[in-house]
Design a protein around this motif. Structure first.
Motif, PDB file in Angstrom:
ATOM      1  N   LEU A 137     -41.490  20.980  14.542  1.00 24.77           N
ATOM      2  CA  LEU A 137     -42.469  21.323  13.503  1.00 24.77           C
ATOM      3  C   LEU A 137     -42.049  20.736  12.160  1.00 24.77           C
ATOM      4  CD1 LEU A 137     -42.903  25.092  14.479  1.00 24.77           C
ATOM      5  CD2 LEU A 137     -44.419  23.188  15.084  1.00 24.77           C
ATOM      6  N   ASP A 138     -43.053  20.398  11.349  1.00 23.95           N
ATOM      7  CA  ASP A 138     -42.811  19.831  10.013  1.00 23.95           C
ATOM      8  C   ASP A 138     -42.559  20.973   9.027  1.00 23.95           C
ATOM      9  OD1 ASP A 138     -42.884  18.596   7.555  1.00 23.95           O
ATOM     10  OD2 ASP A 138     -44.985  17.954   7.701  1.00 23.95           O
ATOM     11  N   ALA A 184     -50.079  11.348   5.664  1.00 24.60           N
ATOM     12  CA  ALA A 184     -50.634  10.254   6.474  1.00 24.60           C
ATOM     13  C   ALA A 184     -52.145  10.148   6.241  1.00 24.60           C
ATOM     14  CB  ALA A 184     -50.333  10.493   7.953  1.00 24.60           C
ATOM     15  N   ASN A 208     -54.052   6.897   4.521  1.00 27.54           N
ATOM     16  CA  ASN A 208     -55.094   6.135   5.208  1.00 27.54           C
ATOM     17  C   ASN A 208     -56.450   6.264   4.512  1.00 27.54           C
ATOM     18  OD1 ASN A 208     -53.866   4.770   7.649  1.00 27.54           O
ATOM     19  ND2 ASN A 208     -53.048   6.835   7.862  1.00 27.54           N
ATOM     20  N   LYS A 214     -32.434  16.197   9.349  1.00 27.79           N
ATOM     21  CA  LYS A 214     -33.142  15.696   8.173  1.00 27.79           C
ATOM     22  C   LYS A 214     -32.239  15.914   6.973  1.00 27.79           C
ATOM     23  CE  LYS A 214     -37.951  16.264   9.531  1.00 27.79           C
ATOM     24  NZ  LYS A 214     -39.235  16.961   9.329  1.00 27.79           N
ATOM     25  N   PHE A 258     -50.710  18.637  17.670  1.00 28.17           N
ATOM     26  CA  PHE A 258     -49.907  17.767  16.807  1.00 28.17           C
ATOM     27  C   PHE A 258     -50.406  17.782  15.363  1.00 28.17           C
ATOM     28  CE2 PHE A 258     -49.622  13.296  15.151  1.00 28.17           C
ATOM     29  CZ  PHE A 258     -48.268  13.312  14.834  1.00 28.17           C
ATOM     30  N   THR A 259     -51.729  17.665  15.182  1.00 28.96           N
ATOM     31  CA  THR A 259     -52.277  17.560  13.828  1.00 28.96           C
ATOM     32  C   THR A 259     -52.476  18.935  13.192  1.00 28.96           C
ATOM     33  OG1 THR A 259     -54.492  17.372  14.793  1.00 28.96           O
ATOM     34  CG2 THR A 259     -53.390  15.334  14.167  1.00 28.96           C
ATOM     35  N   LEU A 264     -45.626  10.577  14.573  1.00 27.98           N
ATOM     36  CA  LEU A 264     -46.102   9.742  13.482  1.00 27.98           C
ATOM     37  C   LEU A 264     -45.347   8.418  13.528  1.00 27.98           C
ATOM     38  CD1 LEU A 264     -47.870   9.660  10.855  1.00 27.98           C
ATOM     39  CD2 LEU A 264     -45.846  10.441   9.642  1.00 27.98           C
ATOM     40  N   LYS A 296     -49.532   5.647  11.109  1.00 32.20           N
ATOM     41  CA  LYS A 296     -50.619   6.167  11.940  1.00 32.20           C
ATOM     42  C   LYS A 296     -50.031   7.074  13.014  1.00 32.20           C
ATOM     43  CE  LYS A 296     -54.097   2.533  11.586  1.00 32.20           C
ATOM     44  NZ  LYS A 296     -53.678   1.996  10.286  1.00 32.20           N
ATOM     45  N   HIS A 297     -50.915   7.861  13.611  1.00 29.83           N
ATOM     46  CA  HIS A 297     -50.486   8.692  14.730  1.00 29.83           C
ATOM     47  C   HIS A 297     -50.229   7.807  15.946  1.00 29.83           C
ATOM     48  CE1 HIS A 297     -52.938  12.034  12.622  1.00 29.83           C
ATOM     49  NE2 HIS A 297     -51.690  12.030  12.213  1.00 29.83           N
ATOM     50  N   ALA A 313     -44.886  22.016   6.217  1.00 25.10           N
ATOM     51  CA  ALA A 313     -46.192  22.647   6.453  1.00 25.10           C
ATOM     52  C   ALA A 313     -46.064  24.145   6.690  1.00 25.10           C
ATOM     53  CB  ALA A 313     -46.885  21.985   7.645  1.00 25.10           C
ATOM     54  N   ASP A 331     -49.353  20.858  12.855  1.00 24.22           N
ATOM     55  CA  ASP A 331     -48.338  20.283  11.967  1.00 24.22           C
ATOM     56  C   ASP A 331     -47.006  20.009  12.661  1.00 24.22           C
ATOM     57  OD1 ASP A 331     -49.381  19.816   9.257  1.00 24.22           O
ATOM     58  OD2 ASP A 331     -49.850  21.952   9.303  1.00 24.22           O
ATOM     59  N   CYS A 332     -47.080  19.254  13.756  1.00 21.03           N
ATOM     60  CA  CYS A 332     -45.854  18.877  14.469  1.00 21.03           C
ATOM     61  C   CYS A 332     -45.344  17.529  13.959  1.00 21.03           C
ATOM     62  CB  CYS A 332     -46.125  18.722  15.962  1.00 21.03           C
ATOM     63  SG  CYS A 332     -46.744  20.206  16.747  1.00 21.03           S
ATOM     64  N   ASP A 333     -44.019  17.374  13.942  1.00 15.81           N
ATOM     65  CA  ASP A 333     -43.433  16.038  13.811  1.00 15.81           C
ATOM     66  C   ASP A 333     -43.495  15.346  15.166  1.00 15.81           C
ATOM     67  OD1 ASP A 333     -42.780  16.168  11.139  1.00 15.81           O
ATOM     68  OD2 ASP A 333     -40.752  16.905  11.478  1.00 15.81           O
ATOM     69  N   GLY A 356     -42.431  18.176  -0.675  1.00 15.02           N
ATOM     70  CA  GLY A 356     -42.802  19.221   0.270  1.00 15.02           C
ATOM     71  C   GLY A 356     -44.235  19.147   0.759  1.00 15.02           C
ATOM     72  N   ILE A 357     -44.865  17.977   0.635  1.00 13.61           N
ATOM     73  CA  ILE A 357     -46.221  17.815   1.168  1.00 13.61           C
ATOM     74  C   ILE A 357     -46.113  17.600   2.682  1.00 13.61           C
ATOM     75  CG2 ILE A 357     -48.318  16.394   1.125  1.00 13.61           C
ATOM     76  CD1 ILE A 357     -47.647  15.636  -1.736  1.00 13.61           C
ATOM     77  N   PRO A 358     -46.912  18.322   3.483  1.00 13.60           N
ATOM     78  CA  PRO A 358     -46.857  18.129   4.936  1.00 13.60           C
ATOM     79  C   PRO A 358     -47.122  16.664   5.322  1.00 13.60           C
ATOM     80  CG  PRO A 358     -48.091  20.120   4.426  1.00 13.60           C
ATOM     81  CD  PRO A 358     -47.823  19.426   3.111  1.00 13.60           C
ATOM     82  N   ALA A 359     -46.389  16.188   6.325  1.00 11.75           N
ATOM     83  CA  ALA A 359     -46.494  14.787   6.737  1.00 11.75           C
ATOM     84  C   ALA A 359     -47.906  14.442   7.193  1.00 11.75           C
ATOM     85  CB  ALA A 359     -45.484  14.498   7.848  1.00 11.75           C
ATOM     86  N   GLN A 360     -48.578  15.392   7.859  1.00 16.03           N
ATOM     87  CA  GLN A 360     -49.946  15.119   8.320  1.00 16.03           C
ATOM     88  C   GLN A 360     -50.861  14.854   7.117  1.00 16.03           C
ATOM     89  OE1 GLN A 360     -50.818  14.634  11.365  1.00 16.03           O
ATOM     90  NE2 GLN A 360     -49.311  15.687  12.637  1.00 16.03           N
TER      91      GLN A 360
END
Lengths: 299, 350
Positions: free
Chosen positions: B177-178, A106, A110, A251, B147-148, B106, B112-113, B181, B151-153, A99-103
């Motif tokens: 949306l993710d 990433a 990195n 998903k 987006f960042t 993503l 990477k974005h 988040a 918290d959008c997919d 459940g960690i946000p994808a942002q």
């Protein structure tokens, strides 16, 4: 030999005083893993059934010489926990948090790549890693993993799914086939360790003679692995891909398991792997049967 | 979570991405009010989460109140590729000089974005006036923040338009949306309320389960997303079809299992229930206690076939055995394939 972790690996558990961390940390220790410490900010000086707890990873590493960490903290705290472990010089970090946000994932991926190239992250959202008889970090039930045999042949397992990882271990155990290491890389969109990282280690590991790979729909990690296998992997392989019947655009439980725009289908992945010489099972048992045939031919 | 166009535009507005003035309507009268507020001419747009709205007649230009009434009446209640139109977005119709496409997502392979930007209609990117390049760049910065920080997919503008006056804005919005988040976005609560879910999915949501409704007759409960997907596949291979995807996840306890059985039981098309558990986090005795408890709570319409393995599986099997449940209600099979065959046989016989 095994890959990534073995009998010399010293593990700390970040979140040892929490429910999950305590349950699985103690299970890992009971399996024989060197669980040398725990980390919970504000609880330094306490102990969990004899395992000393420290306020920070740096303190824990300084006191215990740990080189691996098992992270079992909630999603909000997981990114910081991973980076704290990396900053403290931990070589191998296993994060089971789902459940960690994808942002965040990433960014962590990195950041590790740029600032902490000496740290390998396994997960997040993964079951962990087991080198049977040597080290078990994470949530795998150790008793379902067959010990590797000294004379071989032994199988390495790499999987995107937790329960299918256990299924693979179980299939091999029922057939009496030893496992060198079983790695669950996790079902999130940005895993710290991917199929190729594991395949290259298995290819180099003299104790691993064949490899089972378990993938699922979404992304292109299996297709990239197929390219790598074609060029670099000489050990025989079988594979299973979950999600043949998954509807597009949904998903399927895992954040990364989604077929979008006709990409990431199970069929596409199976075709790519088959073209690379991997034998494809249509269910986990069939992949196990194929591996049994492979192992028999190696004996 | 996918947003409707109007929600995407509202989300864009939080990040100062310009959109046309407009409003949402779920009746013809409201559409008229929104049109007057936006100013004529207006575009009446069906709000559905599926492509091809325009071709299906879901997007219409209206020059006056009479035309708004006509189009809103036609579009509201329309079925577009199986999606019922419950709302229309009414916005001021912009003049378009040029159309662009812009999105952030993503790139899972590169980790990477990824920005995708293109010019529609074969216009050379070099031919885009300097002024519009700056305008586009400014919007891309805002879209990247959306987006960042948002918290959008996926954050997609298609089309992004250049007006004859030199202004640039988003004519459409596609935002996904993710879900992971959500804990840091209390403002997403309103999007949850309008999410397109069937009744089964709504019930599952209330109970905190990972559930996706499907069309078959074998109800599925598994632990772990991979095993749940695999269970669907195996049911399919042995000649059946799954009624759902349901992952009770790690740490599933008696309450979760009861809730899962209640949701499955609610689905009238379910003829048999296949529970496929391999214990890691989820302990076998917890699963077994949950089933026993659920059988006390819920009167199940369909028989259960269970395959239980892994951590504390033996304790779990013992609990099921000693509970004295008749085989017509629950039977245990040692492997996934055998369990699937048994569940499919029951489903296909009924």
């Amino acid at each position: 030999m095994a890959i990534f972790v073995d009998q010399n690996t010293k593990v700390i558990v970040q979140g040892l005083t929490g429910g999950q961390g305590k349950y699985h940390g103690l299970r890992n220790r009971a399996y024989g893993t060197q669980v040398v410490g725990g980390v919970t900010p504000g609880k330094g000086g306490l102990d969990v059934e004899g395992i000393p707890v420290f306020d920070s990873v740096a303190d824990a590493v300084a006191a215990t010489g740990a080189d691996a960490s098992f992270i079992a903290v909630p999603p909000k705290a997981a990114s910081a926990a991973i980076l704290e472990a990396a900053a403290a010089g931990v070589r191998f970090v296993v994060c089971i948090t789902e459940g960690i946000p994808a942002q965040d994932e990433a960014r962590v991926y990195n950041t590790l790549l740029r600032d902490f190239p000496g740290t390998r992250l396994l997960g997040p959202n993964c079951p962990g890693i087991i080198s049977p008889g040597k080290c078990n970090i994470g949530i795998t039930a150790g008793e379902i993993a067959e010990l590797p045999s000294a004379s071989g042949p032994n199988v390495g397992i790499v999987s995107r799914s937790g329960t299918l990882t256990y299924q693979a271990l179980y299939e091999l155990k029922q057939r009496g086939i030893g496992v060198s290491t079983c790695v669950g890389i996790g079902g999130d969109p940005v895993p710290g360790t991917n199929f190729i990282d594991c395949l290259s280690q298995f290819q180099a590991d003299p104790e691993t003679h064949a490899i089972i790979m378990i993938g699922e729909i979404g992304g292109s990690a299996e297709e990239e692995a197929a390219e790598f296998i074609k060029a670099n992997v000489t050990k025989p392989m079988s594979a299973y891909i979950a999600g043949v019947t998954a509807p597009a655009g949904k998903k399927m439980g895992h954040a990364g398991a989604i077929v979008s725009g006709g990409k990431g289908t199970a069929q596409g992945k199976m075709d790519a792997l088959a073209a690379a010489g991997v034998r494809i099972g249509l269910n986990p048992t069939e992949a196990g049967d194929l591996m049994a045939e492979i192992v028999a031919s190696l004996r | 979570m996918d947003l409707f166009e109007y929600q995407g535009k509202q989300y864009f507005a939080r990040f100062d991405i310009p959109v046309s003035p407009g409003g949402i309507a779920d009746t013809v009268e409201e559409a008229v009010v929104q049109a007057a507020a936006a100013g004529y001419p207006v575009v009446v747009k069906a709000q559905v989460q599926v492509g091809g709205r325009g071709k299906a007649g879901g997007i219409k230009l209206a020059n006056n109140e009479e035309e708004v009434r006509l189009h809103a009446a036609n579009i509201l209640g329309m079925d577009i590729k199986g999606h019922l139109v419950e709302r229309v977005w009414v916005e001021y119709a912009s003049d378009i000089a040029e159309e662009y496409y812009a999105s952030f997502t993503l790139d899972r392979a590169a980790k990477k974005h990824l920005l995708m930007l293109s010019v529609e209609g074969g216009v050379e990117i070099e031919a885009v006036a300097e002024k519009s390049v700056e305008g586009v760049a400014s919007i891309l910065v805002k879209l990247y923040r959306c987006f960042t920080e948002g918290d959008c997919d996926l954050a997609e503008i298609n089309p992004l338009i250049l007006k004859p006056t030199g202004e640039i804005h988003a004519l459409d919005a596609k935002v996904s949306l993710d879900n992971n988040a959500e804990f840091r976005h209390p403002e997403w609560a309103e999007y949850r309320e309008t999410e397109v879910l069937d009744e089964r999915e709504l019930l599952a949501r209330e109970k905190g389960l990972q559930y996706i409704g499907l069309q078959g007759s074998v109800g599925i409960i598994a632990n772990g997303a991979g095993l749940a997907m695999s269970t669907l596949d195996v049911v399919n291979q042995v000649g059946g079809s799954a009624a759902n995807f349901l992952d009770i996840g790690g740490g599933a306890n008696a309450d979760l299992m009861s809730a899962a059985l209640e949701v499955i039981n609610y689905d009238q098309s379910v003829k048999s229930i296949l529970i496929n558990i391999f214990g890691g986090i989820t302990r076998g005795e917890e699963v077994a206690k949950g089933i026993v408890e659920a059988l006390n709570r819920v009167s199940l319409r369909a028989p259960i076939v269970i395959r239980l393995d892994g951590t504390n599986a033996e304790e779990g099997r013992q609990i099921l055995l000693s509970a004295g449940i008749p085989e017509s209600v629950l039977q245990s099979k040692p492997t996934m394939l055998e369990a699937a065959r048994a569940a499919v046989a029951i489903a296909n016989a009924n």
